[in-house]
Design an enzyme around this catalytic site. Structure first.
Site, PDB file in Angstrom:
ATOM      1  N   THR A 172     -10.211   3.903  10.896  1.00 37.07           N
ATOM      2  CA  THR A 172     -10.053   3.061  12.095  1.00 37.07           C
ATOM      3  C   THR A 172      -9.497   3.831  13.277  1.00 37.07           C
ATOM      4  OG1 THR A 172      -7.898   2.327  11.277  1.00 37.07           O
ATOM      5  CG2 THR A 172      -9.800   0.911  10.802  1.00 37.07           C
TER       6      THR A 172
ATOM      7  N   LYS B 120       0.850  -1.191   0.000  1.00 35.96           N
ATOM      8  CA  LYS B 120       0.000   0.000   0.000  1.00 35.96           C
ATOM      9  C   LYS B 120       0.884   1.239   0.000  1.00 35.96           C
ATOM     10  CE  LYS B 120      -2.021   1.604   3.815  1.00 35.96           C
ATOM     11  NZ  LYS B 120      -1.703   3.072   3.853  1.00 35.96           N
TER      12      LYS B 120
ATOM     13  N   LYS C  29      -7.489   7.902  -1.057  1.00 35.16           N
ATOM     14  CA  LYS C  29      -8.811   8.268  -0.518  1.00 35.16           C
ATOM     15  C   LYS C  29      -9.405   9.479  -1.235  1.00 35.16           C
ATOM     16  CE  LYS C  29      -7.568   6.636   4.148  1.00 35.16           C
ATOM     17  NZ  LYS C  29      -6.117   6.390   3.915  1.00 35.16           N
TER      18      LYS C  29
END
Length: 235
Positions: free
Chosen positions: A123, A37, A66
């Protein structure tokens, strides 16, 4: 290193402040054993060239930027990501149905396209954080709502906490991909994550892919740390 073809569950988060550190880790990992990632800090430092190097080295790259903007802008950004040859790209579900649909339609026109997933609730956020920005209810409730928006727009899945994975799997079925950060081996520190789970528990709950950063990237032997987590989840 092994070159056996695999479909690894683990996505190693290259959360480094510079390209050199990320490149050094890539050289110690096997692209048949993990995906990687690339997020905002590293992409801002290293740019598209770093993504291209990782792809050329054989790694499936999750470009974690995002995207969250007006529909046309997000569609164009997703197209640019696809041109880099990434395996997966994400957008914010809170951008709304029109934005999600524009991203999906843009990628659907391509012969080969990356997976498109939506971020639901970060998260690092708990119920009190959501309340502070005017979002009532629990993170789990918000995640389910946003995941429903993403599925209705035709996206491949969502990024979610492993704590929401079981509920999402029950509601949306086996074909809806669940990408879970907030994964920590039992003895690892939670650090800046609030809604966490061990790798084995996350997979048991229904996660397809596990994003793991510092337990691998900060380990003395990253490949060994990766192998230990992969053995725990069966790949």
């Amino acid at each position: 290193m092994s070159s056996e073809p695999t479909d690894p569950r683990i996505i190693v988060a290259l959360d480094f402040p510079d390209s050199a550190a990320a490149q050094a880790l890539l050289e110690r990992l096997d692209p048949a054993r993990c995906r990687v990632k690339i997020g905002k800090e590293l992409f801002t430092r290293g740019g598209p060239a770093l993504v291209t190097r990782a792809v050329d080295a054989g790694f499936a790259v999750f470009l974690d930027l995002k995207f969250h903007d007006i529909p046309n802008t997000v569609a164009g950004a997703c197209a640019a990501a696809a041109d880099l040859g990434v395996w997966m790209v994400n957008v914010h579900a809170q951008g709304g149905s029109a934005m999600l649909s524009a991203a999906r339609e843009c990628l659907a026109r391509r012969r080969e396209r990356p997976l498109l997933v939506a971020v639901t609730v970060l998260t690092s956020l708990g119920a009190e954080d959501l309340a502070a920005i005017g979002c009532p209810g629990t993170p789990g409730e918000r995640v389910l709502d946003l995941a429903g928006l993403a599925q209705a727009a035709g996206l491949d899945g969502v990024v979610c906490s492993p704590q929401e994975a079981a509920a999402l799997r029950t509601r949306f079925g086996a074909g809806f991909r669940l990408v879970t950060p907030g994964v920590r081996p039992a003895r690892a520190a939670a650090e800046d994550q609030k809604r966490i789970m061990t790798p084995a528990d996350a997979v048991a709950a229904g996660a397809d892919y596990l994003v793991v950063g510092r337990p691998i990237t900060a380990a003395p032997e990253p490949a060994a740390a990766l192998a230990a987590i992969a053995a725990e989840v069966g790949g």
